[in-house]
Design a protein around this motif. Structure first.
Motif, PDB file in Angstrom:
ATOM      1  N   LEU A  68     -58.126 -27.140  19.044  1.00 37.38           N
ATOM      2  CA  LEU A  68     -58.270 -25.993  19.558  1.00 37.38           C
ATOM      3  C   LEU A  68     -57.803 -24.744  19.071  1.00 37.38           C
ATOM      4  CD1 LEU A  68     -56.967 -28.339  22.920  1.00 37.38           C
ATOM      5  CD2 LEU A  68     -59.624 -27.454  22.565  1.00 37.38           C
ATOM      6  N   TYR A  69     -57.141 -24.614  17.917  1.00 39.29           N
ATOM      7  CA  TYR A  69     -56.741 -23.719  17.723  1.00 39.29           C
ATOM      8  C   TYR A  69     -57.247 -22.988  16.842  1.00 39.29           C
ATOM      9  CZ  TYR A  69     -54.210 -20.011  14.348  1.00 39.29           C
ATOM     10  OH  TYR A  69     -53.730 -19.384  13.488  1.00 39.29           O
ATOM     11  N   MET A  70     -58.047 -23.628  15.700  1.00 38.74           N
ATOM     12  CA  MET A  70     -59.423 -23.479  14.948  1.00 38.74           C
ATOM     13  C   MET A  70     -60.414 -22.459  16.065  1.00 38.74           C
ATOM     14  SD  MET A  70     -58.461 -23.858  12.177  1.00 38.74           S
ATOM     15  CE  MET A  70     -59.687 -23.775  11.366  1.00 38.74           C
ATOM     16  N   ALA A  71     -60.382 -23.202  17.110  1.00 34.31           N
ATOM     17  CA  ALA A  71     -61.754 -22.965  17.963  1.00 34.31           C
ATOM     18  C   ALA A  71     -61.462 -22.008  18.189  1.00 34.31           C
ATOM     19  CB  ALA A  71     -62.014 -23.923  19.387  1.00 34.31           C
TER      20      ALA A  71
ATOM     21  N   LEU B 225     -65.629 -27.068  18.264  1.00 35.53           N
ATOM     22  CA  LEU B 225     -63.962 -28.231  18.183  1.00 35.53           C
ATOM     23  C   LEU B 225     -63.675 -28.684  19.142  1.00 35.53           C
ATOM     24  CD1 LEU B 225     -63.743 -25.632  14.964  1.00 35.53           C
ATOM     25  CD2 LEU B 225     -63.862 -27.815  14.974  1.00 35.53           C
ATOM     26  N   VAL B 226     -64.140 -27.544  19.682  1.00 36.40           N
ATOM     27  CA  VAL B 226     -63.659 -27.862  21.575  1.00 36.40           C
ATOM     28  C   VAL B 226     -63.600 -29.435  21.619  1.00 36.40           C
ATOM     29  CG1 VAL B 226     -63.497 -27.545  23.709  1.00 36.40           C
ATOM     30  CG2 VAL B 226     -62.883 -25.929  22.803  1.00 36.40           C
ATOM     31  N   ALA B 227     -65.136 -30.026  21.328  1.00 37.03           N
ATOM     32  CA  ALA B 227     -66.155 -31.201  22.343  1.00 37.03           C
ATOM     33  C   ALA B 227     -65.498 -32.377  21.387  1.00 37.03           C
ATOM     34  CB  ALA B 227     -67.645 -31.176  21.670  1.00 37.03           C
ATOM     35  N   SER B 228     -64.725 -31.592  20.051  1.00 35.06           N
ATOM     36  CA  SER B 228     -64.406 -33.033  19.060  1.00 35.06           C
ATOM     37  C   SER B 228     -63.037 -32.869  19.726  1.00 35.06           C
ATOM     38  CB  SER B 228     -64.566 -32.438  17.354  1.00 35.06           C
ATOM     39  OG  SER B 228     -66.227 -31.971  16.984  1.00 35.06           O
ATOM     40  N   ALA B 229     -62.675 -32.141  20.229  1.00 39.33           N
ATOM     41  CA  ALA B 229     -61.209 -32.294  20.409  1.00 39.33           C
ATOM     42  C   ALA B 229     -61.128 -33.199  21.556  1.00 39.33           C
ATOM     43  CB  ALA B 229     -60.042 -31.207  20.778  1.00 39.33           C
ATOM     44  N   GLY B 230     -61.994 -32.479  22.908  1.00 41.59           N
ATOM     45  CA  GLY B 230     -62.115 -33.580  24.036  1.00 41.59           C
ATOM     46  C   GLY B 230     -62.155 -35.252  23.510  1.00 41.59           C
TER      47      GLY B 230
ATOM     48  N   ILE C  34     -50.213 -38.004  15.375  1.00 44.96           N
ATOM     49  CA  ILE C  34     -51.219 -37.509  14.712  1.00 44.96           C
ATOM     50  C   ILE C  34     -52.677 -37.150  15.768  1.00 44.96           C
ATOM     51  CG2 ILE C  34     -53.240 -37.986  12.695  1.00 44.96           C
ATOM     52  CD1 ILE C  34     -50.972 -39.803  11.827  1.00 44.96           C
ATOM     53  N   ARG C  35     -53.066 -37.613  16.789  1.00 40.50           N
ATOM     54  CA  ARG C  35     -54.338 -37.574  17.459  1.00 40.50           C
ATOM     55  C   ARG C  35     -53.861 -36.077  18.186  1.00 40.50           C
ATOM     56  NH1 ARG C  35     -56.614 -41.257  21.858  1.00 40.50           N
ATOM     57  NH2 ARG C  35     -57.506 -42.240  20.159  1.00 40.50           N
ATOM     58  N   PHE C  36     -52.905 -35.864  18.963  1.00 44.36           N
ATOM     59  CA  PHE C  36     -51.950 -35.082  19.663  1.00 44.36           C
ATOM     60  C   PHE C  36     -51.861 -34.135  18.614  1.00 44.36           C
ATOM     61  CE2 PHE C  36     -51.887 -37.963  22.810  1.00 44.36           C
ATOM     62  CZ  PHE C  36     -52.456 -37.680  23.827  1.00 44.36           C
ATOM     63  N   ALA C  37     -51.399 -33.832  17.579  1.00 38.40           N
ATOM     64  CA  ALA C  37     -51.537 -32.931  16.985  1.00 38.40           C
ATOM     65  C   ALA C  37     -52.772 -32.024  16.625  1.00 38.40           C
ATOM     66  CB  ALA C  37     -50.750 -33.040  15.639  1.00 38.40           C
ATOM     67  N   GLY C  38     -53.628 -33.359  16.379  1.00 36.41           N
ATOM     68  CA  GLY C  38     -55.431 -33.074  15.405  1.00 36.41           C
ATOM     69  C   GLY C  38     -55.591 -32.223  16.588  1.00 36.41           C
ATOM     70  N   VAL C  39     -55.796 -32.117  18.114  1.00 35.93           N
ATOM     71  CA  VAL C  39     -56.345 -32.056  18.978  1.00 35.93           C
ATOM     72  C   VAL C  39     -55.708 -30.197  19.189  1.00 35.93           C
ATOM     73  CG1 VAL C  39     -56.185 -31.759  21.686  1.00 35.93           C
ATOM     74  CG2 VAL C  39     -56.720 -34.068  20.568  1.00 35.93           C
ATOM     75  N   ALA C  40     -54.548 -30.556  19.105  1.00 36.37           N
ATOM     76  CA  ALA C  40     -53.793 -29.071  19.578  1.00 36.37           C
ATOM     77  C   ALA C  40     -54.321 -27.779  18.263  1.00 36.37           C
ATOM     78  CB  ALA C  40     -51.863 -29.231  18.820  1.00 36.37           C
ATOM     79  N   PHE C  41     -54.654 -28.597  16.562  1.00 37.26           N
ATOM     80  CA  PHE C  41     -54.856 -27.810  15.707  1.00 37.26           C
ATOM     81  C   PHE C  41     -56.667 -27.532  15.597  1.00 37.26           C
ATOM     82  CE2 PHE C  41     -56.740 -27.682  11.045  1.00 37.26           C
ATOM     83  CZ  PHE C  41     -55.503 -26.179  10.850  1.00 37.26           C
TER      84      PHE C  41
END
Length: 195
Positions: A82-85, A185-190, A73-80
């Protein structure tokens, strides 16, 4: 009554604070207006309520047995995120009928919640604190209360975006605003990767 006030306070603190879902609601409100953004708000609220309810009804036990699901879930969330960003950063800022197709809708809001580790942590923590000891009735009551607070919180971000959007009618301003949201959003993913 005191228990329900505590539940409401927790739900408000978790729902109103900045996060990816609220940033997308802000951007959608700025770009498309408050009413069209309510589809995203509705999807995010329903998606979260379903997640919260399932956690309360026993999904947390499966997560205890299969912790690799939380990693997924964490890595899928990061990918999503980053896609939105990327979508925000690539946007030209021009308000046109074609842009309406890129408006985040119901399913984007729901998926964002299911891929948002903040939503999972809030669900696990709040159900553990407030509802699982009170039986199924309390789980349902807490889910309804949280849904209402989540809806109003995310809607307030969309509303704030719609007010801000009045000042972003020029494509260059909208591009800068979208890129700022993309960076957040990138910062959130990071943050999800280092947390």
């Amino acid at each position: 009554m005191e228990l329900y006030l505590s539940m409401a306070a927790f739900a408000l603190a978790a729902s109103i604070t900045p996060g990816p879902v609220n940033l997308v609601a802000l951007g959608s409100g700025a770009r498309f207006g408050w009413r069209p953004s309510l589809w995203h708000v509705s999807g995010a609220s329903v998606g979260f309520a379903v997640l919260l309810l399932l956690i309360g009804l026993g999904l947390h036990k499966m997560l205890e047995r299969l912790p690799v699901l939380l990693v997924f879930i964490r890595f899928a969330g990061v990918a999503f995120f980053l896609y939105m960003a990327w979508q925000l950063a690539a946007d030209d800022g021009v308000l046109s009928p074609e842009a309406e197709g890129r408006r985040p809708g119901f399913w984007a809001g729901a998926v964002m919640q299911w891929l948002n580790p903040k939503a999972w942590l809030a669900s696990l923590a709040s159900m553990g604190l407030f509802a699982t000891e009170g039986g199924v009735g309390r789980i349902w009551a807490f889910t309804l209360l949280y849904f209402l607070i989540c809806y109003l919180s995310v809607a307030s971000w969309a509303w704030a975006g719609s007010r801000l959007g009045r000042h972003l009618q020029q494509p260059e301003r909208m591009r800068r605003f979208n890129r700022l949201l993309a960076l957040l959003l990138v910062a959130s993913a990071g943050y999800l990767l280092v947390d």
